[in-house]
Design an enzyme around this catalytic site. Structure first.
Site: not given
Ligand code: GLG
Length: 828
Positions: A371, A566-567, A572, A674, A678
């Site tokens: 991820h 988001k976080r 970001k 994601t 949405k």
């Molecule tokens: C990660 C990434 C995101 C991703 C999510 C799900 O940073 O970009 O969409 O996983 O695959 N650590 C995360 O939250």
């Protein structure tokens, strides 16, 4: 710059159900009985929380019926989804809608004099995750149940999920979250499914049978893992899967001898130590957590899950060797990567398989999803710690590594200094700064398939972090772009828009989102546009009420709602958005009488408690908000809001109310995203970089319906190689320089003028995330957005085309791809 108006849409009623009289009476009586006999409450004394529990118990009963039907037949193959995080949120609307019981429940409660909305508000969020990774796991669970993949999720039943965030004078404060304080009506405790999980101790060699030496691990300490199952009901109630969450318990609840000797606290010390494992979710997001307790959590839930699924397999099939034919295990990131040596240990030490056979079973059962490629987030554990906590696993890792390196050495890569560097790169042990186990390499090596979560991210996996391992096995890495469940993020979160879609393209759209395409034909039809805009307006009014209630700030629902939720993380780039806000503020002050497009900038998100820079970014947003919102000269042209305590349920209120979705990470750094999906599905236009799934969103919605800016991933790398790139970019941009000067001079922090110097100094000196490089282009695209908003017909046509073209981003699609290409499992 006003959106066209039309009558406000009433909330959508799921057409699958007609609240038939009998069903209402049945459910009403069932809720009444639960309230009396399960909760011991009278309707007069019941609080909304009690009505929630009674309603959940009544609904659970109806899920169980379906659940037992799913359980009766043994499926040919099951999927096991191992994840340290499941960011579930509330479950009631999922359960009601998927069972087709929303209106029945509403009517049943009404007959009891209770309002369904108030009952739903009383459900606490199950926040067993930090962000995208955990929410993805929850979407996947729902989709697997909906499309009929026999699956079980495995995780930890944390007593305390992600911390509660509040602001004290703009500074983030954390408090424990207490979702279990009044129990969890959805779950079933399964004390019969309990496993002993070992830690520490030593490895002995036991009897040599037929020349094979069996190893035996004698742990110094054991903790009990007790299963708690949460049923996950799929769309239309056809299929139910379980999410099995492990709770940690001590073998002995109290040391009686110590207690009787007067040491009342010491008598429960061992119990506290054991229970600490499932006490709290680590609030770390995109950073590796280096605590021993974290490794204990990882091993605890992985070992319990592997033991559980192997036991089930052997009970059903008799022979552990056929595991790969009947089970596919997905490791959600490296947190469960210890599954590789744990499965090997079981097969070797408990079932007595030969090494080759055990390795075959392991590498044909496990799969791994990566991820993130951020270096600080790639998990490694000190060898010394592993040896102490998991001595047998460390032995197995050494052996796997030795065979892996031997194999490569055999292929003629020996001798030269180059060869040594190559072996060091592919080794499971990183020796560059102390000896550490690379969990990503371990998971990669032990898995049959490894996947990235967007096309760009998968390409970068192949070309960067895993390039050497990829060359050894070019078919192993595959792409599986993320998805979201439309039930939660469209049907339940935006009933008005769903009803409009149903009325326009037919109820089939609830089962097949591809039918959303049919909305395109209406993108310029004034009557349809008016209804689409009215739905948005209703959601914006609802969000404005939430903003007023939680922050005291009044915002005008007619303004452009510009949202970044988001976080909080430097990559970001919330800071880019805030600096642009400051620049806009300066521009408005310089020309107050120009025809500015009224905007509300909305932020929400949590910072990891130890992430100093992220917390300072929150403080800056709050300080800028205060200055801007209090400035009479700015009035309604610009408002800035930071909503506290972002959560899944808050996201459900924010996303349908957004006009603009900020997806502005440095290209190459957001694996997928994601939230971006949405927002676009709900018709917000995206302002974004060509990063993660933004690229695929652009490909689907069309380049003319999205606002793209900034460097691309290769441009980022090239720029980072240039000396003094940040200083030069600032020099070349008077607007950026002025905004930075204003912040650095203390204009937003008169009580502490130097407060934000750590942020501005870092931008001037280092700017790792290239804010300075992208600023001017970001400003340009934002002004193009202002202009687009002033043309409502054009804006709504773009918004409608976004909704119409997002079907591919359903997590049902993602799960079908995993089922076919990774798990090779049939849909039920
Ligand atoms: C990660 C990434 C995101 C991703 C999510 C799900 O940073 O970009 O969409 O996983 O695959 N650590 C995360 O939250």
């Amino acid at each position: 710059a006003r959106a066209p108006e039309a009558p406000v849409a009433a909330s959508w009623t799921a057409p699958v159900l007609s609240a038939s009289g009998d069903a209402v009476v049945d459910l009403r009586e069932s809720i009444r009985a639960k309230l009396a006999f399960a909760l011991g409450r009278t309707p007069e004394s019941a609080r909304p929380r009690d009505w929630f529990a009674a309603t959940a118990l009544a609904l659970r009963e109806r899920i169980v019926a379906a659940c037992m039907a799913s359980e009766r037949s043994v499926p040919n193959k099951r999927v096991y989804y191992l994840s340290l995080e499941f960011l579930i949120g509330r479950l009631m609307s999922d359960a009601m809608n998927n069972l087709g019981l929303t209106e029945t429940t509403r009517a049943a409660l009404r007959e009891l004099g209770v309002d369904l909305d108030a009952v739903q508000e009383a459900e606490p969020d199950a926040a067993l995750g930090n962000g995208g990774l955990g929410r993805l796991a929850a979407c996947f669970m729902e989709s697997m149940a909906s499309i009929g993949i026999p699956a079980m999720g495995y995780g930890i039943r944390y007593d305390h999920g992600l911390f509660r965030q509040s602001f004290e004078d703009g500074w983030q404060r954390e408090a424990p979250e207490t979702w279990l304080a009044e129990g969890n009506p959805w779950e079933f405790a399964r004390p019969e499914a309990t496993y002993a999980i070992g830690f520490g101790g030593a490895v002995t060699m036991s009897s040599a049978e037929a020349g094979v030496i069996r190893r035996h691990w004698q742990p110094a300490e054991t903790v009990r893992a007790v299963a708690h199952d949460v049923p996950v009901v799929g769309w239309r109630g056809r299929h139910v899967n379980a999410l099995r969450l492990w709770k940690a318990e001590a073998g002995e609840p109290v040391d009686l001898a110590r207690f009787n000797g007067g040491d009342h606290v010491g008598a429960v010390a061992a119990r506290m130590r054991a229970e600490a494992i499932s006490r709290v979710l680590y609030p770390s997001d995109s950073s590796a957590e280096g605590q021993e307790l974290r490794l204990r959590q990882e091993y605890f839930f992985t070992a319990a899950s592997i033991q559980d699924l192997v036991a089930r397999h052997v009970a059903e099939r008799g022979d552990v060797r056929s595991l790969p034919d009947h089970a596919a295990i997905q490791l959600n990131d490296t947190h469960p990567a210890i599954a590789v040596p744990e499965l090997m240990r079981l097969l070797l030490d408990v079932y007595g398989l030969a090494w080759e056979d055990a390795w075959h079973v392991t590498t044909h059962t496990l799969h791994y999803t990566n991820h993130t490629l951020l270096p600080e987030a790639l998990e490694t554990w000190p060898v010394e710690l592993m040896e102490r906590l998991l001595p047998r696993h460390m032995q197995i890792i050494y052996l796997i590594n030795w065979m892996h390196l031997e194999e490569q050495a055999k292929h003629g890569r020996q001798g030269s200094a180059d060869a040594a560097a190559y072996l060091a790169a592919i080794s499971l042990i990183d020796e560059s700064h102390g000896r550490r186990v690379r969990m990503g390499h371990l998971a990669f090596h032990g898995a049959r398939r490894v996947n990235g979560v967007s096309a760009l991210h998968t390409d970068l996996m192949r070309s960067t972090v895993f390039s050497d391992l990829h060359a050894l096995d070019p078919d192993k890495i595959v792409n599986k772009t993320n998805g979201i469940t439309f039930r939660r993020w469209f049907h339940n979160a935006n009933p008005g828009l769903t009803r409009l879609a149903v009325e326009t393209v037919g109820a089939g759209v609830l089962d097949n989102p591809e039918l959303l395409r049919g909305l395109e034909a209406q993108a310029e039809d004034p009557a349809f546009v008016a209804r689409y805009a009215a739905v948005r307006r209703e959601r914006k009014e609802a969000l404005a009420a939430i903003i007023a209630e939680r922050t005291g700030i009044d915002v005008d629902p007619a303004a452009l709602f510009d949202v970044q939720v988001k976080r909080i993380h430097e990559y970001k780039r919330q800071l880019l958005n805030i600096i642009e806000t400051v620049a806009l503020y300066q521009a408005i002050k310089a020309e107050p009488h120009r025809d500015w497009t009224p905007r509300v900038k909305i932020f929400a998100g949590k910072a990891a408690p130890s992430y100093v820079q992220a917390k300072l970014i929150i403080k800056l947003a709050c300080d800028v908000a205060r200055a801007v919102n209090d400035d009479p000269e700015v009035a309604d042209r610009l408002k800035v809001v930071f909503l506290p305590n972002y959560s899944v349920s808050l996201a459900e209120s924010i996303i349908p109310a957004a006009d603009l979705s900020e997806q502005i990470s440095t290209a190459g750094m957001e694996a997928s995203g994601t939230g971006n999906m949405k927002f676009a599905l709900n018709g917000a236009l995206t302002v974004g970089t060509l990063d993660g799934a933004n690229i695929e969103i652009r490909d689907h919605v069309g380049a003319e319906n999205i606002f793209i800016f900034g460097l691309e991933a290769d441009g980022v790398r090239a720029r980072q190689a240039e000396p003094d790139y940040a200083a030069r970019a600032i020099e070349a941009s008077p607007r950026l320089a002025a905004a930075l000067d204003m912040i650095a001079a203390g204009r937003f922090s008169p009580d502490e003028p130097g407060r934000f110097r750590p942020l501005t100094d870092d931008l001037r000196r280092r700017d790792q995330y290239l804010l300075t490089a992208d600023f001017d282009d970001y400003w340009r695209v934002q002004r193009a957005i202002d202009a687009a908003w002033r043309d409502p017909r054009g804006w709504w046509a773009k918004a409608i085309r976004n909704t119409a073209r997002m079907a591919w981003f359903s997590s049902d699609r993602a799960m079908r791809e995993y089922a076919g290409e990774i798990w090779r499992v049939r849909l039920g």
